[in-house]
Design a protein around this motif. Structure first.
Motif, PDB file in Angstrom:
ATOM      1  N   LYS A  84       0.812  -1.220   0.000  1.00  0.00           N
ATOM      2  CA  LYS A  84       0.000   0.000   0.000  1.00  0.00           C
ATOM      3  C   LYS A  84       0.848   1.273   0.000  1.00  0.00           C
ATOM      4  O   LYS A  84       0.343   2.341   0.349  1.00  0.00           O
ATOM      5  N   SER A 105      -0.589   4.097  -2.571  1.00  0.00           N
ATOM      6  CA  SER A 105      -1.817   4.771  -2.129  1.00  0.00           C
ATOM      7  C   SER A 105      -1.574   5.589  -0.868  1.00  0.00           C
ATOM      8  O   SER A 105      -2.108   6.695  -0.716  1.00  0.00           O
ATOM      9  N   ARG A 106      -0.747   5.081   0.035  1.00  0.00           N
ATOM     10  CA  ARG A 106      -0.467   5.835   1.255  1.00  0.00           C
ATOM     11  C   ARG A 106       0.351   7.089   0.959  1.00  0.00           C
ATOM     12  O   ARG A 106       0.133   8.141   1.581  1.00  0.00           O
ATOM     13  N   GLY A 134      -2.013   9.553  -0.300  1.00  0.00           N
ATOM     14  CA  GLY A 134      -2.836  10.037   0.807  1.00  0.00           C
ATOM     15  C   GLY A 134      -2.108  11.053   1.660  1.00  0.00           C
ATOM     16  O   GLY A 134      -2.688  12.072   2.076  1.00  0.00           O
ATOM     17  N   TRP A 135      -0.826  10.810   1.918  1.00  0.00           N
ATOM     18  CA  TRP A 135      -0.032  11.785   2.672  1.00  0.00           C
ATOM     19  C   TRP A 135       0.090  13.097   1.921  1.00  0.00           C
ATOM     20  O   TRP A 135       0.054  14.183   2.521  1.00  0.00           O
ATOM     21  N   ARG A 184       8.761   5.753   4.656  1.00  0.00           N
ATOM     22  CA  ARG A 184       7.903   4.676   4.158  1.00  0.00           C
ATOM     23  C   ARG A 184       8.596   3.887   3.055  1.00  0.00           C
ATOM     24  O   ARG A 184       8.510   2.650   3.003  1.00  0.00           O
TER      25      ARG A 184
END
Length: 613
Positions: A7, A10-11, A14-15, A153
């Motif tokens: 993910k 997508s993360r 999103g951030w 990440r």
């Protein structure tokens, strides 16, 4: 499946959306920081929000395309697959900076347009530049935080890669000294950029306060000039003194006009930042036009103070980076020392005390690992010693048993020959005697192989070198090889070229070594004959090529059989496998070599190279 890698795309998006919304909320406060009021503040707020929103949308679309390129490697990392290449990890690591730059650049471009091309009507150029600069400082500060989040990440996802792939990525970087340079540079940026953002932002906001104070002062001056100076002159000396008063006002930077018509008090601004103040007089009204402020975007004092803070932060960041790099270099040296004699003996401390808590924790972990290495090394030494003792005992046992078997076996072979010579035998009896003799000689060859293997393992194999012609050597080898080849009706075709010099070697043991190779070729042959060719070698000795016409065993598998440490599997002739390993050991001890060449469907070729002396 690991969600850290699965993910990540997508993360990351999103951030970016979260940081865009948060940045928009913060930049909406910029007009308040700059003390803007009324319609000017509203226009500035709308422009800032539009710039950040436009930049955020462009950045999300662009970075979605960038991250989509890594969907396959991220899926492989999430599944724990080994189908990951080093260059893919490098590109993924580099895209952390590209994602941050993709989020930062579009809002900055939009803010630059806000200060110039698309500047609102009520914002003068100086105010527009101030608004854009302060907004850019907030966006850049948010981008720095976003970069930390995105990079952490991505690094967590990269840590899921197999260790050997990570080693392929890290080793070239370590050889080039790239981690050391990056440590100093990144700590410099980590210290200097926040200080730069605070210093520049503070200087801009402080200068904006000075500019607002200057605007209020000039507005009050204009009002006093109109209500006192012009009113008094206009009422008392309407003809003689009015011109002089207007000239004096112009010299002060005020364009004053007096009208007979009465007007209400008002203050208006035009698109160039010029203020027009209209005020009623006792008789008529006055209009004064003047520049809102004479203070620029950033004063020299503010700029020098900000520059001093940035330079000081840069020096501090460089000093911290070098000290951290030194600690990390010592930690790296400690890791490289693991497993060496200095650490295993326990006489050397792996790391000295570090200045940083994380490096200190790493040092303690290295020390604990060094202790584990010491325990493991001692256990390994005991295991090696035990294995050597077992090998010696096994060699002694094999030598003893083989010697005990060799004597009665020679007696059996001798009595078989006596029966042939002294007693008349029938055809069936002769056939039985042939079988006894053939099996006996095969067993004798295996016993001799076991004896020599035991001597090699105990490092007690002594060679008796003597001059030997190649024809005599191959004659002995063929006789023994046929014994090891079993009952297969496979013909051995031997070819000996001219020009092979006399060899100086242990005739008995080299003949046994070549016989083991011949026996293997005869047993595994897929056709009715095996060819052996002897030719002069380029180094002055002899080269013996033995064809292995079998597609069942690849060249790689045959190469493995030649290793003395090879353990035969179920179904393989253990004595013959032992003989192959012994053959390589004997040839190597003579200074020669055995190699395997692949011939595809035709099998393989065993090449024995023997030196002349």
């Amino acid at each position: 499946m690991s969600a850290t890698a699965a993910k990540l795309g997508s993360r990351a998006l999103g951030w970016q959306v979260t940081f865009t919304l948060g940045t928009a909320a913060v930049v909406s406060l910029v007009p308040r920081f700059l003390l803007l009021r009324g319609d000017v503040a509203n226009d500035a707020t709308r422009g800032l929000l539009a710039a950040v929103a436009f930049g955020g949308v462009v950045a999300v679309i662009r970075n979605a395309i960038v991250l989509r390129r890594h969907r396959f490697v991220l899926r492989a990392l999430a599944l724990g697959s080994r189908a990951v290449e080093g260059y893919e990890l490098q590109e993924l690591n580099q895209d952390a900076g590209r994602v941050t730059a993709g989020w930062l650049i579009p809002p900055l471009v939009a803010l630059a347009a806000l200060a110039t091309v698309f500047r609102p009507v009520l914002l003068d150029l100086t105010t527009g530049i101030s608004v854009a600069l302060v907004g850019s400082v907030f966006v850049a500060a948010a981008a720095l935080s976003l970069h930390v989040v995105i990079r952490s990440r991505i690094l967590r996802a990269i840590e899921l890669a197999p260790p050997d792939v990570l080693g392929e990525v890290v080793e070239p970087m370590e050889r080039d000294g790239l981690p050391r340079r990056r440590t100093v540079r990144r700590l410099l940026v980590a210290v200097m950029l926040p200080v730069a953002f605070v210093a520049i932002g503070s200087a801009l906001i402080a200068n904006a306060h000075v500019r607002r104070a200057d605007e209020r002062q000039r507005e009050e001056t204009a009002r006093v000039l109109a209500r006192v100076g012009l009113d008094e002159v206009f009422g008392v000396l309407p003809d003689a003194g009015l011109g002089d008063a207007l000239d004096q006002a112009h010299d002060l930077g005020f364009d004053a006009r007096v009208f007979e018509a009465v007007a209400r008090y008002r203050v208006e601004r035009d698109e160039n930042g010029v203020v027009e103040l209209t005020t009623p007089l006792d008789e008529g009204s006055a209009r004064v036009r003047f520049s809102g402020s004479t203070v620029g975007v950033l004063s020299l004092g503010s700029a020098l103070a900000a520059l001093f803070a940035i330079v000081l932060a840069g020096l501090l960041g460089t000093r911290l980076g070098r000290s951290l790099q030194n600690d990390l270099a010592i930690a790296t040296r400690g890791i490289r020392l693991l497993g060496t004699e200095a650490v295993i003996s326990g006489g050397t401390r792996v790391m000295r005390p570090a200045r940083y808590r994380d490096v200190e924790a790493l040092g303690r972990a290295i020390e604990r690992l060094a202790d584990r290495f010491r325990v493991f090394a001692r256990a390994q030494e005991r295991a090696i010693a035990a294995r050597e003792r077992a090998a010696r005992m096994r060699g002694l046992f094999f030598a003893s048993v083989s010697h005990d078997l060799k004597s009665p076996l020679n007696a059996i072979l001798g009595f078989t020959e006596l029966v042939r010579q002294l007693e008349p035998v029938t055809a069936e009896q002769a056939q039985s005697l042939d079988l006894i003799e053939r099996r006996g000689r095969e067993l004798l060859a295996l016993i001799e192989t076991i004896l020599d293997a035991a001597r090699v393992e105990a490092k007690q194999l002594n060679l008796v070198r003597e001059p030997v012609r190649i024809s005599e050597l191959l004659s002995d080898a063929v006789a023994k090889g046929k014994d090891l080849g079993g009952d297969r009706a496979v013909e051995l075709v031997t070819e000996i070229s001219e020009g092979i010099p006399t060899l100086e070697l242990d005739r008995v043991r080299v003949a046994r070594a070549i016989a083991a190779l011949i026996g293997h070729a005869l047993r595994s042959a897929d056709r009715s004959f095996v060819r052996m060719r002897a030719t002069p070698s380029r180094t002055g000795g002899a080269r013996i090529d033995i064809e292995v016409p079998s597609a069942k065993l690849s060249a790689r598998q045959l190469e493995a059989l030649l290793e003395p440490s090879y353990t035969p599997s179920r179904g393989e002739h253990r004595g013959l496998v032992l003989g192959l390993g012994l053959a390589r050991a004997v040839v190597d001890q003579h200074g020669g070599s055995i190699s395997v060449a692949d011939r595809g469907d035709k099998g393989s070729v065993l090449s024995v190279r023997l030196p002349a002396g």
